[in-house]
Design an enzyme around this catalytic site. Structure first.
Site, PDB file in Angstrom:
ATOM      1  N   SER A   6     -13.338  -5.082  -0.209  1.00 35.41           N
ATOM      2  CA  SER A   6     -14.265  -4.535  -1.211  1.00 35.41           C
ATOM      3  C   SER A   6     -15.720  -4.797  -0.826  1.00 35.41           C
ATOM      4  O   SER A   6     -16.511  -5.304  -1.636  1.00 35.41           O
ATOM      5  CB  SER A   6     -13.970  -5.121  -2.601  1.00 35.41           C
ATOM      6  OG  SER A   6     -14.592  -4.361  -3.624  1.00 35.41           O
ATOM      7  N   TYR A  50       0.847  -1.191   0.000  1.00 33.78           N
ATOM      8  CA  TYR A  50       0.000   0.000   0.000  1.00 33.78           C
ATOM      9  C   TYR A  50       0.889   1.250   0.000  1.00 33.78           C
ATOM     10  O   TYR A  50       1.564   1.552   0.987  1.00 33.78           O
ATOM     11  CB  TYR A  50      -0.936   0.022   1.201  1.00 33.78           C
ATOM     12  CG  TYR A  50      -1.983  -1.073   1.208  1.00 33.78           C
ATOM     13  CD1 TYR A  50      -2.216  -1.862   0.077  1.00 33.78           C
ATOM     14  CD2 TYR A  50      -2.747  -1.332   2.340  1.00 33.78           C
ATOM     15  CE1 TYR A  50      -3.179  -2.859   0.072  1.00 33.78           C
ATOM     16  CE2 TYR A  50      -3.714  -2.329   2.345  1.00 33.78           C
ATOM     17  CZ  TYR A  50      -3.922  -3.103   1.214  1.00 33.78           C
ATOM     18  OH  TYR A  50      -4.877  -4.093   1.224  1.00 33.78           O
ATOM     19  N   HIS A  75      -0.655 -12.289   1.796  1.00 33.60           N
ATOM     20  CA  HIS A  75      -1.577 -11.493   0.994  1.00 33.60           C
ATOM     21  C   HIS A  75      -2.191 -12.274  -0.168  1.00 33.60           C
ATOM     22  O   HIS A  75      -3.381 -12.180  -0.441  1.00 33.60           O
ATOM     23  CB  HIS A  75      -0.842 -10.255   0.474  1.00 33.60           C
ATOM     24  CG  HIS A  75      -1.730  -9.102   0.152  1.00 33.60           C
ATOM     25  ND1 HIS A  75      -1.265  -7.809   0.029  1.00 33.60           N
ATOM     26  CD2 HIS A  75      -3.063  -9.023  -0.073  1.00 33.60           C
ATOM     27  CE1 HIS A  75      -2.272  -7.003  -0.253  1.00 33.60           C
ATOM     28  NE2 HIS A  75      -3.365  -7.713  -0.335  1.00 33.60           N
ATOM     29  N   GLY A 129     -16.578  -1.763  -4.899  1.00 29.80           N
ATOM     30  CA  GLY A 129     -16.051  -0.652  -5.682  1.00 29.80           C
ATOM     31  C   GLY A 129     -17.107   0.323  -6.166  1.00 29.80           C
ATOM     32  O   GLY A 129     -16.959   0.924  -7.235  1.00 29.80           O
TER      33      GLY A 129
END
Length: 289
Positions: free
Chosen positions: A207, A50, A125, A211
């Site tokens: 999410s 990130y 991840h 989105g």
């Protein structure tokens, strides 16, 4: 095995923290963190990719500016995505790396950037298809026993993938982050959501608003109608839809805007059964069989 729970309305996702220029001021970000804690939001979700480490760095600067905050919050971070979105012609290839060396270095780097004594949850991840499960399992166990991480977990893994890793670990995998929303309900039908619950994993849903997709079409129409009936907001109800599931999945919300966060807190903990199924029907275009 009973799953741990995050016990918050939602987890605050830090993926875009570095994009908000005001958050580059440590005192401003410290104020923002403190305001979230006052709202009962004390879990913050990070990853090494990130902002290429910038999000963890900014967060750590805020904690160093106001050290008392670190004792009041919890941190999740993730690693295993290497060379994310390499520049054309760079000669680099995006890949996944869950080797002991990579993950051990990622844990140390995250501790350094965040300035915390321990990562509450550390997740792989993405599944590394070349992972040596025995070696990686030992590295995660060692990190737990050294006090560097409170628990290990996974993100975006198939049941067969996380179970292969778990077989080589002494400590249980405790958190499992998946894509899940009204618009992306596949894990509820392919058995993977049931599997993570059966294995005692605390579910996290990334999410959760798809989105922005939920704010369009038939799902939006139903959400807006229900928001009026339940004195809530569409976004808050979309999160409540997730929390109604067994295991109370913790939605991971990516906004850092205080007004947006307040909007998503303005809702019930869970939804009535018929309202839950109505939203599922609106997203799938047909009722359940």
């Amino acid at each position: 095995m009973a799953a741990v729970t995050f016990n918050v309305p939602f987890v605050l996702g830090m993926m875009r923290l570095h994009e908000a220029q005001e958050m580059h001021q440590a005192s401003h970000l410290a104020d923002w963190i403190e305001a979230r804690l006052e709202q009962g939001l004390h879990w913050f979700d990070h990853a090494d990719i990130y902002g290429n480490g910038a999000c963890e760095t900014l967060f750590g600067q805020a904690l160093r500016a106001r050290p008392a905050l670190a004792k009041r919050l919890n941190v999740v971070t993730k690693a295993s995505i290497a060379n994310d979105n390499p520049a054309p012609g760079s000669g680099k290839v995006k890949h996944y790396n869950a080797s002991p060396e990579y993950l051990s270095r990622a844990i140390d780097d995250a501790l350094g950037r965040l300035g915390v004594e321990r990562l509450d949850h550390f997740l792989i991840h993405r599944p590394d298809l070349l992972m040596d499960a025995a070696a990686t399992g030992r590295a995660l166990d060692d990190a737990i026993e050294a006090g560097k991480i409170g628990a290990a977990g996974i993100s975006n893994h198939l049941p067969s993938q996380w179970r292969r890793l778990q077989r080589h670990m002494h400590h249980p995998l405790q958190a499992n982050q998946i894509e899940l929303s009204i618009a992306h309900s596949a894990p509820l039908f392919d058995g993977s959501f049931d599997d993570l619950g059966a294995d005692g994993h605390a579910p996290m849903a990334w999410s959760p608003l798809a989105g922005g997709q939920l704010m369009q079409g038939e799902v939006s129409r139903v959400l807006n109608r229900l928001a009026g009936e339940l004195n809530s907001t569409p976004g808050a109800l979309a999160l409540a839809w997730l929390r109604t599931l067994p295991g109370r999945p913790a939605p991971v919300v990516g906004s850092v805007k205080p007004e947006r966060i307040a909007d998503m807190l303005n809702g019930p903990e869970t939804l009535p059964r018929e309202a839950w199924y109505e939203l599922l029907e609106a997203a799938r275009g047909h009722c359940v069989a």
